[in-house]
Design an enzyme around this catalytic site. Structure first.
Site, PDB file in Angstrom:
ATOM      1  N   THR A 195       0.798  -1.250  -0.033  1.00 27.37           N
ATOM      2  CA  THR A 195       0.176  -0.011   0.051  1.00 27.37           C
ATOM      3  C   THR A 195       0.738   1.244   0.186  1.00 27.37           C
ATOM      4  OG1 THR A 195      -0.296   0.149   2.222  1.00 27.37           O
ATOM      5  CG2 THR A 195      -1.805  -1.234   1.252  1.00 27.37           C
ATOM      6  N   LEU A 241      -2.840   4.605  -0.578  1.00 27.54           N
ATOM      7  CA  LEU A 241      -4.291   4.460  -0.563  1.00 27.54           C
ATOM      8  C   LEU A 241      -4.589   2.959  -0.256  1.00 27.54           C
ATOM      9  CD1 LEU A 241      -6.897   6.105  -1.021  1.00 27.54           C
ATOM     10  CD2 LEU A 241      -6.650   5.438  -3.614  1.00 27.54           C
ATOM     11  N   HIS A 242      -4.499   2.549   1.038  1.00 26.89           N
ATOM     12  CA  HIS A 242      -4.467   1.366   1.652  1.00 26.89           C
ATOM     13  C   HIS A 242      -5.428   0.370   1.025  1.00 26.89           C
ATOM     14  CE1 HIS A 242      -1.541   2.539   4.278  1.00 26.89           C
ATOM     15  NE2 HIS A 242      -2.228   3.747   4.564  1.00 26.89           N
ATOM     16  N   ASP A 243      -6.505   0.615   1.569  1.00 25.54           N
ATOM     17  CA  ASP A 243      -7.716  -0.496   1.405  1.00 25.54           C
ATOM     18  C   ASP A 243      -8.404  -0.741   0.174  1.00 25.54           C
ATOM     19  OD1 ASP A 243      -7.743  -0.552   4.208  1.00 25.54           O
ATOM     20  OD2 ASP A 243      -9.140   0.948   4.613  1.00 25.54           O
ATOM     21  N   CYS A 245      -6.731  -1.382  -2.432  1.00 29.93           N
ATOM     22  CA  CYS A 245      -6.316  -2.728  -2.789  1.00 29.93           C
ATOM     23  C   CYS A 245      -6.661  -3.775  -2.851  1.00 29.93           C
ATOM     24  CB  CYS A 245      -4.491  -2.707  -2.285  1.00 29.93           C
ATOM     25  SG  CYS A 245      -3.433  -1.225  -2.471  1.00 29.93           S
TER      26      CYS A 245
END
Ligand code: BDR
Ligand code: CA
Length: 312
Positions: A195, A241-243, A245
């Site tokens: 991420t 932009l972690h989630d 992914c």
């Protein structure tokens, strides 16, 4: 093609919000429900924010459930310093009119897995794993019915973002993570190693804004907002932009590369609480339990995300 059935378990959070939008924009996925958990902000706000996002997407019929309001064995740790007081700071959106479902999120997860054919429901956790672990503990027979869990959490080479050792989602409820990682369900993990490579650069934020839609404007405003914190922290060109992914993997798994390895969760040490001890080099005989990602095609990821956000 039959859409893949998913349950999004989440603590929105701007990056959770973008993940939810990506799922709702994608016909390959059928969002059975959104289950909320305490994490980035307390449960009352995550349950509110999930509904704000569904209404923004024009999807007020998506059922949203409130779940656990605290970790299994610890006090709740929140992250307003990243996401703002509401969890969705960056743009003012209307209070949601769609109702919260009366069922508890954990009961929804259990009932869905019991009712639908074995191996047809994928769980997508984007926050602390409290709801999932509670469902597995309360109804152990559902564990073998889960098709797959694709989650955002942990880190290996990248270290932690909440302590030097731990990533936020795992740090907040390590006991829950331990249950999930030991469950035997096939796991795909999107750690910080991945991420931290999908960065909201100025050009990518402007790409959302240039869509010229209400949703594109909201995504640009959110990614602008939480960029401020992350750029100061990491000195990088944009925020991770972690989630999203997690959802991008379901749509285009070829964007990601990793290894099938053993990952254990540290629950005992105060110093390394919530560390994902990832056996990347296979230096132990412990059996692999997770596909742990390390590489991502960031341009491909943002091309997919921007195109899908443009559909809403
Ligand atoms: C994770 O923690 C939260 O702040 C984000 O929403 C993401 O799920 C990143 O560590
Ligand atoms: Ca999250």
């Amino acid at each position: 093609m039959t859409p893949r059935k998913i349950i999004i378990d989440t603590d929105p959070g701007q990056d959770d919000a973008v993940a939810i939008l990506l799922a709702l924009a994608s016909p390959e996925l059928e969002v059975l429900g959104i289950t909320c958990v305490a994490g980035n902000v307390p449960l009352a706000l995550t349950a509110r924010n999930a509904r704000v996002v569904c209404e923004l997407a024009g999807r007020p019929a998506v059922p949203v459930f409130a779940g656990c309001d605290r970790p299994l064995a610890r006090d709740l740790v929140t992250a307003e310093y990243v996401h703002g007081k509401s969890g969705l700071d960056g743009i003012a959106l209307p209070e949601p009119e769609m109702p919260l479902q009366p069922l508890h999120a954990v009961d929804f997860i259990i009932e869905s897995l019991r009712a639908l054919p074995e191996g047809t429901v994928t769980l997508c956790p984007l926050g602390p794993l409290t709801n999932i672990a509670t469902a597995f503990t309360r109804a152990p027979e559902i564990v073998s019915r889960v098709a797959e869990i694709v989650l955002m959490g942990g880190g290996c080479f990248e270290g932690g973002n909440t302590t030097p050792a731990a990533e936020f989602n795992i740090y907040v409820d390590p006991e829950a993570a331990d249950i999930v990682f030991k469950s035997g369900v096939p796991l795909v993990v999107m750690p910080l190693d991945v991420t931290h490579r999908v960065l909201t650069t100025r050009a990518r934020i402007e790409g959302f804004r240039a869509l010229g839609t209400r949703v594109g404007h909201a995504v640009a405003s959110w990614t602008d907002f939480f960029e401020r914190f992350d750029m100061a922290k990491y000195g990088s060109d944009g925020a991770p932009l972690h989630d999203p992914c997690v959802i991008a993997y379901l749509l285009a798994p070829g964007l990601f590369q990793g290894r099938h390895i053993n990952v254990e969760i540290e629950t005992a040490s105060a110093l390394t609480r919530g560390m994902t001890v990832a056996d990347w080099w296979h230096v132990t005989p412990r059996p692999p339990n997770a596909m742990f990602m390390r590489e991502v095609d960031a341009d491909g990821f943002f091309a997919l995300l921007t195109e899908r956000i443009g559909r809403l």
